[in-house]
Write a protein that holds these residues in place. Structure first.
Motif, PDB file in Angstrom:
ATOM      1  N   SER A  44      -0.281  15.805  -7.161  1.00 28.12           N
ATOM      2  CA  SER A  44      -1.448  15.160  -6.551  1.00 28.12           C
ATOM      3  C   SER A  44      -1.279  15.111  -5.032  1.00 28.12           C
ATOM      4  CB  SER A  44      -1.610  13.758  -7.127  1.00 28.12           C
ATOM      5  OG  SER A  44      -2.570  13.041  -6.415  1.00 28.12           O
ATOM      6  N   PHE A  45      -0.074  14.786  -4.618  1.00 33.48           N
ATOM      7  CA  PHE A  45       0.223  14.720  -3.188  1.00 33.48           C
ATOM      8  C   PHE A  45       0.036  16.094  -2.546  1.00 33.48           C
ATOM      9  CE2 PHE A  45       1.985  12.719   0.461  1.00 33.48           C
ATOM     10  CZ  PHE A  45       2.768  13.656   1.098  1.00 33.48           C
ATOM     11  N   ARG A  58      -3.475  17.050  -1.947  1.00 32.12           N
ATOM     12  CA  ARG A  58      -4.109  16.340  -0.845  1.00 32.12           C
ATOM     13  C   ARG A  58      -3.470  16.709   0.485  1.00 32.12           C
ATOM     14  NH1 ARG A  58      -3.415  10.284  -2.364  1.00 32.12           N
ATOM     15  NH2 ARG A  58      -1.326  11.074  -2.290  1.00 32.12           N
ATOM     16  N   TYR A  61      -5.190  15.790   3.625  1.00 31.05           N
ATOM     17  CA  TYR A  61      -5.164  14.357   3.884  1.00 31.05           C
ATOM     18  C   TYR A  61      -3.897  13.997   4.662  1.00 31.05           C
ATOM     19  CZ  TYR A  61      -4.869   9.367   2.815  1.00 31.05           C
ATOM     20  OH  TYR A  61      -4.761   8.012   2.899  1.00 31.05           O
ATOM     21  N   SER A 113       2.582  12.943  -9.630  1.00 34.34           N
ATOM     22  CA  SER A 113       2.286  12.333  -8.340  1.00 34.34           C
ATOM     23  C   SER A 113       2.526  13.332  -7.209  1.00 34.34           C
ATOM     24  CB  SER A 113       3.168  11.104  -8.159  1.00 34.34           C
ATOM     25  OG  SER A 113       3.046  10.598  -6.872  1.00 34.34           O
ATOM     26  N   ILE A 131       0.847  -1.203   0.000  1.00 34.50           N
ATOM     27  CA  ILE A 131       0.000   0.000   0.000  1.00 34.50           C
ATOM     28  C   ILE A 131       0.877   1.247   0.000  1.00 34.50           C
ATOM     29  CG2 ILE A 131      -1.620   1.356   1.401  1.00 34.50           C
ATOM     30  CD1 ILE A 131      -2.810  -1.380   2.320  1.00 34.50           C
ATOM     31  N   TYR A 132       1.918   1.224   0.811  1.00 33.52           N
ATOM     32  CA  TYR A 132       2.853   2.351   0.891  1.00 33.52           C
ATOM     33  C   TYR A 132       3.520   2.596  -0.473  1.00 33.52           C
ATOM     34  CZ  TYR A 132       6.916   5.022   2.539  1.00 33.52           C
ATOM     35  OH  TYR A 132       7.884   5.974   2.721  1.00 33.52           O
ATOM     36  N   ASN A 175      -3.537  12.533   8.412  1.00 37.16           N
ATOM     37  CA  ASN A 175      -2.757  11.340   8.760  1.00 37.16           C
ATOM     38  C   ASN A 175      -1.790  11.644   9.897  1.00 37.16           C
ATOM     39  OD1 ASN A 175      -3.931   9.572   7.016  1.00 37.16           O
ATOM     40  ND2 ASN A 175      -2.344   9.696   5.468  1.00 37.16           N
ATOM     41  N   ARG A 232       1.006  -0.903 -10.361  1.00 31.41           N
ATOM     42  CA  ARG A 232       0.834  -1.833  -9.235  1.00 31.41           C
ATOM     43  C   ARG A 232       1.862  -2.972  -9.260  1.00 31.41           C
ATOM     44  NH1 ARG A 232      -1.935   1.452  -6.334  1.00 31.41           N
ATOM     45  NH2 ARG A 232      -4.098   1.776  -6.849  1.00 31.41           N
ATOM     46  N   CYS A 286       2.430   1.708  -3.424  1.00 32.86           N
ATOM     47  CA  CYS A 286       1.424   2.108  -4.421  1.00 32.86           C
ATOM     48  C   CYS A 286       1.125   3.607  -4.365  1.00 32.86           C
ATOM     49  CB  CYS A 286       0.128   1.325  -4.234  1.00 32.86           C
ATOM     50  SG  CYS A 286       0.247  -0.378  -4.813  1.00 32.86           S
ATOM     51  N   LYS A 287       1.372   4.224  -3.217  1.00 31.13           N
ATOM     52  CA  LYS A 287       1.126   5.662  -3.102  1.00 31.13           C
ATOM     53  C   LYS A 287       2.113   6.469  -3.932  1.00 31.13           C
ATOM     54  CE  LYS A 287      -1.021   5.508   1.421  1.00 31.13           C
ATOM     55  NZ  LYS A 287      -0.975   5.900   2.818  1.00 31.13           N
ATOM     56  N   MET A 288       3.290   5.897  -4.218  1.00 27.54           N
ATOM     57  CA  MET A 288       4.308   6.643  -4.956  1.00 27.54           C
ATOM     58  C   MET A 288       4.632   6.054  -6.321  1.00 27.54           C
ATOM     59  SD  MET A 288       6.966   7.861  -2.013  1.00 27.54           S
ATOM     60  CE  MET A 288       7.000   6.463  -0.922  1.00 27.54           C
TER      61      MET A 288
END
Length: 192
Positions: A103-104, A107, A110, A100, A37-38, A114, A46, A40-42
């Motif tokens: 996009s980061f 957010r 977000y 990316s 998951i970590y 976190n 996949r 996939c964020k960067m």
């Protein structure tokens, strides 16, 4: 393999260094999904994210002389992050990386959420640790904060290794029970 589930990450790491395949499988079970998951964020692809995580586990297994100065989880996340940087360089994905990053940046709230959740969780852990019985709390804090081995704790407190191990196991069970619902909520909120 139930005995492995009760061991801490660092206890399992010591066993991995001795070539214990079951200990490695337990670490893989604990961290594979989270590291994926970590990654996939960067990493937009996949399969590339999955490959990066697999490379970290292959390296962990095939290099028993690795020295870890903090927690195994911190080491694994850092290793994934550096592997992602290598991947970005090799694939000349600067354009995708910039997108990316934008996009980061979009957010930002977000990320702030976190951070706040992370601080709340740390505070909750501290509170739950403070509620442990005194002897159990002392052993837990010596292990987690002072990074002492079970043997060292047993010598300092004049207890048997078995008593220290049992107290650590009981502390982890208590904390897992109390913190599981909070973790589930945090994961659900993270995945939104």
């Amino acid at each position: 393999m139930p005995v492995y589930k009760s061991l801490t990450d660092n206890e399992l790491f010591v066993l991995i260094q001795d070539g214990d395949k079951c200990a490695f499988e337990e670490i893989y079970e604990r961290f594979n999904g989270l590291l994926y998951i970590y990654a996939c964020k960067m990493v937009p692809d996949r399969e590339d994210a999955r490959d990066i995580v697999q490379e970290i586990f292959v390296y962990l297994w095939s290099n028993p002389d690795i020295k870890i100065k903090s927690q195994l989880s911190a080491y694994l996340y850092t290793a994934v992050r550096y592997k992602i940087f290598d991947w970005l360089d090799k694939n000349k994905s600067r354009t995708n990386y910039l997108q990316s990053l934008e996009s980061f940046a979009d957010r930002g709230d977000y990320v702030t959420d976190n951070y706040i959740r992370e601080r709340e969780f740390a505070s909750l852990i501290e509170k739950e640790v403070s509620l442990l019985p005194p002897k159990m709390r002392l052993i837990f804090e010596m292990s987690r904060q002072q990074h002492l081995s079970q043997k060292e704790i047993a010598e300092i407190l004049h207890l048997s290794d078995k008593t220290v191990k049992k107290q650590m196991s009981n502390a982890l069970k208590v904390l897992r029970l109390k913190l599981t619902s909070f973790l589930l909520l945090a994961v659900i909120l993270m995945l939104r």
